[in-house]
Design an enzyme around this catalytic site. Sequence first.
Site, mmCIF file in Angstrom:
data_model
loop_
_atom_site.group_PDB
_atom_site.id
_atom_site.type_symbol
_atom_site.label_atom_id
_atom_site.label_comp_id
_atom_site.label_asym_id
_atom_site.label_seq_id
_atom_site.Cartn_x
_atom_site.Cartn_y
_atom_site.Cartn_z
ATOM 1 C CE LYS A 240 40.031 49.985 17.653
ATOM 2 N NZ LYS A 240 41.501 50.020 17.614
HETATM 3 C C1 LIG Z 1 39.235 44.252 16.934
HETATM 4 C C2 LIG Z 1 40.012 44.795 18.101
HETATM 5 N N1 LIG Z 1 39.888 44.220 19.292
HETATM 6 C C3 LIG Z 1 40.542 44.687 20.373
HETATM 7 C C4 LIG Z 1 41.368 45.785 20.282
HETATM 8 C C5 LIG Z 1 42.088 46.265 21.504
HETATM 9 O O1 LIG Z 1 41.641 47.526 21.902
HETATM 10 P P1 LIG Z 1 42.428 48.350 23.006
HETATM 11 O O2 LIG Z 1 43.609 48.953 22.350
HETATM 12 O O3 LIG Z 1 41.442 49.385 23.475
HETATM 13 O O4 LIG Z 1 42.793 47.401 24.084
HETATM 14 C C6 LIG Z 1 41.530 46.420 19.059
HETATM 15 C C7 LIG Z 1 42.402 47.597 18.944
HETATM 16 O O5 LIG Z 1 43.003 47.895 17.955
HETATM 17 C C8 LIG Z 1 40.833 45.922 17.930
HETATM 18 O O6 LIG Z 1 40.947 46.493 16.720
#
Ligand SMILES: Cc1ncc(COP(=O)(O)O)c(C=O)c1O
Length: 374
Positions: A181
């Site tokens: 990210k």
């Molecule tokens: C659109 C979206 N939602 C949720 C997530 C989940 O994030 P995390 O890995 O911090 O749980 C991601 C991660 O790639 C994502 O791209």
Amino acid sequence: MNIPIAKPFLGREEEQAAVSAIRSGWISQGPKVKEFEDRFAEYTGSKYAVATTSCTSALHAALAVSGIGPGDEVIVPSLSFIATANSVLHAGATPVFAEIDPETCNVTAGTIESAISAKTKSVMPVHQMGLPVDLDPIMDLCKKRGLLLIEDAACAVGSEYRGKRIGGHGNIACFSFHPRKIITTGEGGMVTTNDPDIAARIKRFRHHGMSISDMERHNTNKVIIETYPDIGYNYRMTDIQAAIGIEQLNRLQFIIEKRRHVAEFYDKELNDFSCVRVPRVPAYAYHNYQSYWIELLDSSPISRNVLMQKLLEKGIATRRGIMAIHMEECYQKYKVSLPETERITENTILLPLYPSMTEEDPAYVMQSIKEFLQ
Ligand SMILES: Cc1ncc(COP(=O)(O)O)c(C=O)c1O
């Protein structure tokens, strides 16, 4: 040449911040988490920010404290990372998949409206790859139909909708600090909201449902016996992570500018190629380019997977475009037909994009792609 798909942008400041947190003697959720939350709330223009272990846990917490559970439906895009829909299932509710607008790869008020039923309680649009959804019509729709708007803003730190940063628009927004990210804490997430009750409930939810935080109890000279009004989870960020996050916030503007610079170069280089489509940024959006995708059109002389393999052989890592959740084995019982989503997931590629790219790196990526597209 060896160009990865992404690279976190970390330096001495993050290193020193992590060391200081370790030496402080307080490494679990404490003063650094509070500072990171305050800085993040201020940055996003929201009243409250609550740090969590990930965006997935943030989304789960947001749904659970809002009372969304068994029997309720939540509208999500299928074109998203699987965690978007998983979080709805974690809360015991049912994800309902909405189609995307292929121009932006995002859901719209129109596609969401088509998915609404009597059981719909919440709408969870995703600012996919950092490009904001068209929020105004979605907010109007949610108000009109009495639906809770939870933004999956995993990729959207620093992106803007009509001049205002993502995080302060809907009822709740959830961000990710995974290394792919915009900024990272290794793993980590953040909830933003303007609702004091939601913020307080998420704070309890992430801390086993406990009535008081460890730091509050530590900082008082009165004995406090905690209570457990709700069932919760351990979704706490550590102070080591938050100390890194604070330094990442200091770099955020630079990171976004670098990303936009590379994206602009890719746009310019690929614009003349009739066999590919590049992202279109609507006038309402300021894009952080968490990812940069291209779509290979029918006229492309090479298929998506072969192009990815050829690029890998030249030292350039790419990834398939965003997945379509409903096509994965564990979601096959959700029988839906989403032709735009299916086309986009099958024909798109994510290109390398990260702030430490030298001028030569994106040039080499473009030169190599053009070689195979010509
Ligand atoms: C659109 C979206 N939602 C949720 C997530 C989940 O994030 P995390 O890995 O911090 O749980 C991601 C991660 O790639 C994502 O791209």
